[in-house]
Enzyme design. Sequence first.
Site, PDB file in Angstrom:
ATOM      1  N   ARG A 105      49.381  42.241  38.571  1.00 56.35           N
ATOM      2  CA  ARG A 105      50.801  42.585  38.584  1.00 56.35           C
ATOM      3  C   ARG A 105      51.414  42.299  37.224  1.00 56.35           C
ATOM      4  O   ARG A 105      51.161  41.253  36.627  1.00 56.35           O
ATOM      5  CB  ARG A 105      51.556  41.719  39.607  1.00 56.35           C
ATOM      6  CG  ARG A 105      51.261  42.017  41.017  1.00 56.35           C
ATOM      7  CD  ARG A 105      52.339  41.556  41.965  1.00 56.35           C
ATOM      8  NE  ARG A 105      52.911  40.239  41.739  1.00 56.35           N
ATOM      9  CZ  ARG A 105      53.850  39.714  42.512  1.00 56.35           C
ATOM     10  NH1 ARG A 105      54.331  40.389  43.540  1.00 56.35           N
ATOM     11  NH2 ARG A 105      54.331  38.514  42.279  1.00 56.35           N
ATOM     12  N   ASP A 204      45.898  31.549  40.588  1.00 57.48           N
ATOM     13  CA  ASP A 204      46.021  30.290  39.832  1.00 57.48           C
ATOM     14  C   ASP A 204      45.535  29.113  40.660  1.00 57.48           C
ATOM     15  O   ASP A 204      44.868  28.212  40.147  1.00 57.48           O
ATOM     16  CB  ASP A 204      47.480  30.060  39.419  1.00 57.48           C
ATOM     17  CG  ASP A 204      47.881  30.929  38.237  1.00 57.48           C
ATOM     18  OD1 ASP A 204      47.000  31.557  37.629  1.00 57.48           O
ATOM     19  OD2 ASP A 204      49.092  30.967  37.925  1.00 57.48           O
TER      20      ASP A 204
END
Length: 209
Positions: A105, A204
């Site tokens: 994204r 992450d």
Amino acid sequence: MNRMDPVVVRHPLAQCHLAAIRAKETPPDQFRRHLNLLARLLFIEATKDLSLDVVVVETPIKQTLGARLARPLVFAPILRAGLGMLDGILPLMPDAVVAHVGIKRNEETALPQSYYASLPANLAAADVFLLDPMLATGGSACEAARQLKTAGAARIRMICVVSCPAGLLAMERAHPDVQIITAAIDEGLNDKCYIVPGLGDAGDRYFGT
Ligand code: PRP
Ligand code: URA
């Protein structure tokens, strides 16, 4: 093709793993473990009606009938976070073929940007499982399904851990034939297009970045 309602897996074990990966204090090693196991539970639900062929099996005692999958399986994780689901699922069907769909994204616009694709030749014949823990705006999943269909995929299911109404609606409009299997339909999106309450940035957290 008529719209298919998403399947929400409310199995108690799935919900325990989900709570663990939602918790912000869960470190990457535990996040990996819980995501792998949750993906496995979702995959079992997602495969419960796969077509089978009958095979003849010789046991040491007697001939009997057994089963094998009628079609090959292709797993298509969306990079990066989808790899966390692949790690949990692949041991169940180690002879599956793995496609890779690289989509990221844009941090400003939240629009999907495609940066890599490695798609196998047998997509048309396969049951394809699109893997991504997060279905937020749905932009990444819609683009991944588009790429898979362009390459021949005709039977796609998507397994995602956390979904939300916006992402489900986007998929329903663009790909009504794709069945979605999820552990949760959350409230919605915040102003950065993160799922609320969600679990934060799945990639992450999985890779410790
Ligand atoms: C995350 C997630 C999905 C996407 C969902 O990936 O793993 O692919 O965002 O958002 P969307 O439904 O609004 O498209 P991200 O783009 O952050 O890439 P990463 O896995 O490499 O961190
Ligand atoms: N991508 C993520 O990793 N988390 C979200 O909540 C939305 C997109």
